[in-house]
Design an enzyme around this catalytic site. Structure first.
Site, mmCIF file in Angstrom:
data_model
loop_
_atom_site.group_PDB
_atom_site.id
_atom_site.type_symbol
_atom_site.label_atom_id
_atom_site.label_comp_id
_atom_site.label_asym_id
_atom_site.label_seq_id
_atom_site.Cartn_x
_atom_site.Cartn_y
_atom_site.Cartn_z
ATOM 1 N N THR A 85 -24.915 31.107 -7.006
ATOM 2 C CA THR A 85 -24.454 31.447 -5.652
ATOM 3 C C THR A 85 -23.535 32.654 -5.779
ATOM 4 O O THR A 85 -23.085 33.005 -6.879
ATOM 5 C CB THR A 85 -23.655 30.300 -5.009
ATOM 6 O OG1 THR A 85 -22.523 30.025 -5.839
ATOM 7 C CG2 THR A 85 -24.486 29.039 -4.837
ATOM 8 N N TYR B 253 -7.261 27.640 -8.386
ATOM 9 C CA TYR B 253 -8.553 26.952 -8.256
ATOM 10 C C TYR B 253 -8.550 25.662 -9.079
ATOM 11 O O TYR B 253 -8.951 24.607 -8.600
ATOM 12 C CB TYR B 253 -9.679 27.881 -8.696
ATOM 13 C CG TYR B 253 -11.059 27.304 -8.469
ATOM 14 C CD1 TYR B 253 -11.611 27.270 -7.186
ATOM 15 C CD2 TYR B 253 -11.810 26.788 -9.518
ATOM 16 C CE1 TYR B 253 -12.885 26.742 -6.959
ATOM 17 C CE2 TYR B 253 -13.076 26.256 -9.310
ATOM 18 C CZ TYR B 253 -13.608 26.238 -8.035
ATOM 19 O OH TYR B 253 -14.870 25.710 -7.816
#
Ligand SMILES: NC(=O)c1ccc[n+]([C@@H]2O[C@H](COP(=O)([O-])OP(=O)(O)OC[C@H]3O[C@@H](n4cnc5c(N)ncnc54)[C@H](O)[C@@H]3O)[C@@H](O)[C@H]2O)c1
Length: 250
Positions: free
Chosen positions: A193, A158
């Site tokens: 989220t 990531y």
């Protein structure tokens, strides 16, 4: 007083718009007067969101878009241009997370993360740029991350993908600076989220690292993109807005 939308006349293409931060962009950009085409691999969620927003009279259209597929991007750009006669704005939002360290991440996962998060944004820019250049007063917003600047252990793919997004953004900005396309990044910190693959944020952990003491509502991040996508940001290209509640300030 009538609200004059900051995206009146704009036509935006938004990836990963079925949920989370992407959905917040779809809603906010349409509320600000933009026509929005958005795509996602989550077909049912995307279609349901388009229905909900359409019932409010907002101009949104959903299509299936896997950002790793060049043909999907071509179809998305074609849809926007065929529906609205132009494309003015691209928001590269779709991404996935992998909580794996250098020894543990498989080559398959590493490649997949880079393919969605970095190659996917490049494919999106490549597909959209001819139409953006043709319009001539256009903007690309690449959703990056505070993790492009701040390293943590155990998320090597990531971090690599988001570091790549940042320098790719600056490179494309310089390449297109004379052709009417501004290219910038937004670097969120923690957002409320269900970011797939990431650990559910723990409120105590967030407040210990984020000076503002909380994670962001997705709309607070979408407002940074809205500014960059609007003509208010006409002198801004090749840079980033960090929206992290002060996380990276210290
Ligand atoms: N959540 C956070 O705390 C956080 C922090 C910093 C940056 N970000 C960035 O914000 C952006 C949005 O993340 P989010 O938190 O809304 O995550 P999310 O998982 O809620 O939403 C991501 C969306 O992208 C879609 N997607 C995934 N793979 C795709 C593909 N191949 N093609 C098309 N769509 C695909 C998903 O279906 C989903 O709708 C990402 O770029 C992420 O890196 C998130």
């Amino acid at each position: 007083m009538t609200h004059v939308g900051r995206l009146e006349g704009k036509v935006a293409l938004i990836s990963g718009g079925a949920r989370g931060l992407g959905a917040a962009h779809v809603e906010l950009f349409a509320e600000e007067g933009g026509a929005v085409v958005f795509g996602d691999v989550l077909v049912d969620e995307g279609a349901a969101l388009a229905d909900r927003l359409g019932e409010r009279g907002l101009h949104v259209q959903f299509l299936k878009l896997d950002v790793t597929q060049a043909d999907d991007w071509a179809a998305a750009v074609d849809l926007a241009v065929n529906l609205h006669g132009r494309l003015t704005t691209l928001v590269n939002n779709a991404a996935i997370f992998s909580a794996d360290g250098t020894q543990d991440v498989t080559q398959e996962t590493f490649r997949h993360v880079l393919s969605v998060n970095l190659e996917g944004q490049w494919l999106g820019m490549r597909a959209a740029l001819p139409a953006l250049v043709e319009f001539g007063n256009s903007s690309i917003v690449n959703i990056c991350s505070v993790y492009a600047h701040l390293a943590t252990p155990d998320a090597v793919a990531y971090h690599a993908s988001k570091g790549g997004v940042l320098i790719m953004t600056r490179s494309t900005a310089l390449e297109y600076v004379g052709r009417g396309v501004r290219v910038n990044a937004v670097n969120p910190g923690a957002i409320d989220t269900l970011f797939a693959g990431s650990a559910t944020p723990d409120a105590g952990a967030i407040s210990s690292v984020v000076p503002l003491g909380r994670s962001a509502d997705p709309r607070e991040i979408a407002h940074a993109s809205l500014f960059l996508a609007s003509d208010d940001a006409s002198y801004i290209t090749g840079t980033e807005i960090v929206a992290d509640g002060g996380w990276s300030a210290g």
